[in-house]
Write an enzyme that holds these catalytic residues in place. Sequence first.
Site, PDB file in Angstrom:
ATOM      1  N   HIS A  82      32.583  37.052  37.628  1.00  0.00           N
ATOM      2  CA  HIS A  82      34.033  37.080  37.872  1.00  0.00           C
ATOM      3  C   HIS A  82      34.731  36.521  36.642  1.00  0.00           C
ATOM      4  O   HIS A  82      34.326  35.502  36.096  1.00  0.00           O
ATOM      5  CB  HIS A  82      34.368  36.199  39.086  1.00  0.00           C
ATOM      6  N   ASP A 161      43.029  34.746  51.127  1.00  0.00           N
ATOM      7  CA  ASP A 161      43.278  34.875  49.677  1.00  0.00           C
ATOM      8  C   ASP A 161      44.187  36.052  49.371  1.00  0.00           C
ATOM      9  O   ASP A 161      45.051  35.972  48.502  1.00  0.00           O
ATOM     10  CB  ASP A 161      41.963  35.012  48.897  1.00  0.00           C
ATOM     11  N   ARG A 168      51.490  33.471  45.868  1.00  0.00           N
ATOM     12  CA  ARG A 168      51.475  32.648  44.642  1.00  0.00           C
ATOM     13  C   ARG A 168      52.052  33.422  43.476  1.00  0.00           C
ATOM     14  O   ARG A 168      52.747  32.870  42.625  1.00  0.00           O
ATOM     15  CB  ARG A 168      50.032  32.226  44.331  1.00  0.00           C
ATOM     16  N   SER A 183      40.542  30.336  45.262  1.00  0.00           N
ATOM     17  CA  SER A 183      40.725  31.787  45.339  1.00  0.00           C
ATOM     18  C   SER A 183      39.473  32.511  44.815  1.00  0.00           C
ATOM     19  O   SER A 183      38.914  33.388  45.478  1.00  0.00           O
ATOM     20  CB  SER A 183      41.964  32.165  44.509  1.00  0.00           C
ATOM     21  N   LYS A 187      36.115  34.157  47.319  1.00  0.00           N
ATOM     22  CA  LYS A 187      35.718  35.577  47.241  1.00  0.00           C
ATOM     23  C   LYS A 187      34.257  35.719  46.823  1.00  0.00           C
ATOM     24  O   LYS A 187      33.527  36.565  47.342  1.00  0.00           O
ATOM     25  CB  LYS A 187      36.621  36.307  46.227  1.00  0.00           C
TER      26      LYS A 187
HETATM   27  N1  URA Z   1      41.667  35.227  39.751  1.00  0.00           N
HETATM   28  C1  URA Z   1      41.606  35.079  41.091  1.00  0.00           C
HETATM   29  O1  URA Z   1      40.833  35.767  41.764  1.00  0.00           O
HETATM   30  N2  URA Z   1      42.367  34.134  41.675  1.00  0.00           N
HETATM   31  C2  URA Z   1      43.216  33.354  40.985  1.00  0.00           C
HETATM   32  O2  URA Z   1      43.863  32.533  41.581  1.00  0.00           O
HETATM   33  C3  URA Z   1      43.307  33.533  39.588  1.00  0.00           C
HETATM   34  C4  URA Z   1      42.494  34.462  38.993  1.00  0.00           C
END
Ligand code: URA
Length: 425
Positions: A82, A161, A168, A183, A187
């Site tokens: 990620h 999220d 946000r 966040s 995931k």
């Molecule tokens: N990427 C994400 O998945 N969440 C965030 O809050 C910032 C970057």
Amino acid sequence: MRAVDLIQKKRDGKELSTQEIEWLISNYAKGDVPDYQMSAFAMAVYFKGMSTRETRDLTMSMVATGDQIDLSAISGVKTDKHSTGGVGDKVTLILAPLVASFGVPVAKMSGRGLGHTGGTLDKLESIKGYNINISQEDFIKQVQDIGLSVIGQSDQLVKADKLLYALRDVTATVDIIPLIASSVMSKKIAAGADSILLDVTVGDGAFMKTLEDAEKLSRLMVDLGKEVGRKTIAVITDMSQPVGQAIGNRLEVLEAIQIMQGKGRADVTDFICELGQQMLELAGVSKSLDDIKDHLVSGQALKKFEEMIISQGGDLDDLYRPVNVSHKVEIFAKDSGYVSEIPALEFGLFAMKLGAGRAVKTDPLDYETGIVFDKKVGDKVTSGDRIAVIYSNQELCQNVITEFEKNVKIGVEQIAPKEILEIIY
Ligand code: URA
């Protein structure tokens, strides 16, 4: 419990209990806590922060608001990666098939781009026919069969999220460490992989502007991953200039293909091989950088990438088609020296205005547009050298071109950029 009391407690800088955080997040996901209260809560966290224990509780409460994917039917150590976001970031397009081509299964759910940052899903969707919405069963079957799949995040995963990130985004509460950590890690935990490589970007084009903040975010996310039994590392990478040469969906796919054909710039090729080495190591496969590079340039990753495109309905002829735009504008250096700055944020926003990105979630994309840089930071230039080509479907006025030229800074001293700044284990 009442949401207003929890907002007030956080506003006053106090620590929330595990039960309080669970209550707030589960009721928000159910629709019982409204967006306006959650916005106020996010702003309170922005100013007062969260302890590590609160961030862990927030993360696990978010995981509990959706399904968790069971990848146990796939043999081997399942890997995921990620990125916290950037400009020209086509790393997944190369890294995922590279790792999969060594026999390590990669099951990845990706996101879309927003603002100046791009998203892997948009890049993949620029390939005609590519389906990012395959079912969970087909996703697992594809990883069993060919070792690789990249799809969109399921609506059933981490519902909190989805809601909170959208909130946000419009309440100026994205760039705060506990909210980013929860966040990302909610995931990744819900997506089920055994090992996770986090690419934490830092610099002008990233959420983390300083190395110190990137280190804090990395430490927090690595610890969160390890606590739930996932092998996790964070690689802190430079986002002061775009990654590689291209910005723009289709242009980035074409650059990814070039890299997988051994025709990419050496710096970005080496960077991806180093990430590949880390990701393989996490899955228990030790390889030298030379082995990984030989493997990449010999076309093994490209073969795996093509297998994934075909399996998810993509058109291979379209994959290799050049971009189709009405205007190509070449930009030439006005001075001689060394490129000293290509600010990622400025050029991410520039590409967004060409249609390569979205200002708001509902904006349509123009997959064909973007920028390809011939020169990057540290490269020698002589006045008159071509430094970039802009691909546009609208005529660009002279002011816009002059602005572009001014943003590529040329100095007298040669800077040696570093792609990987630190690794947090
Ligand atoms: N990427 C994400 O998945 N969440 C965030 O809050 C910032 C970057």
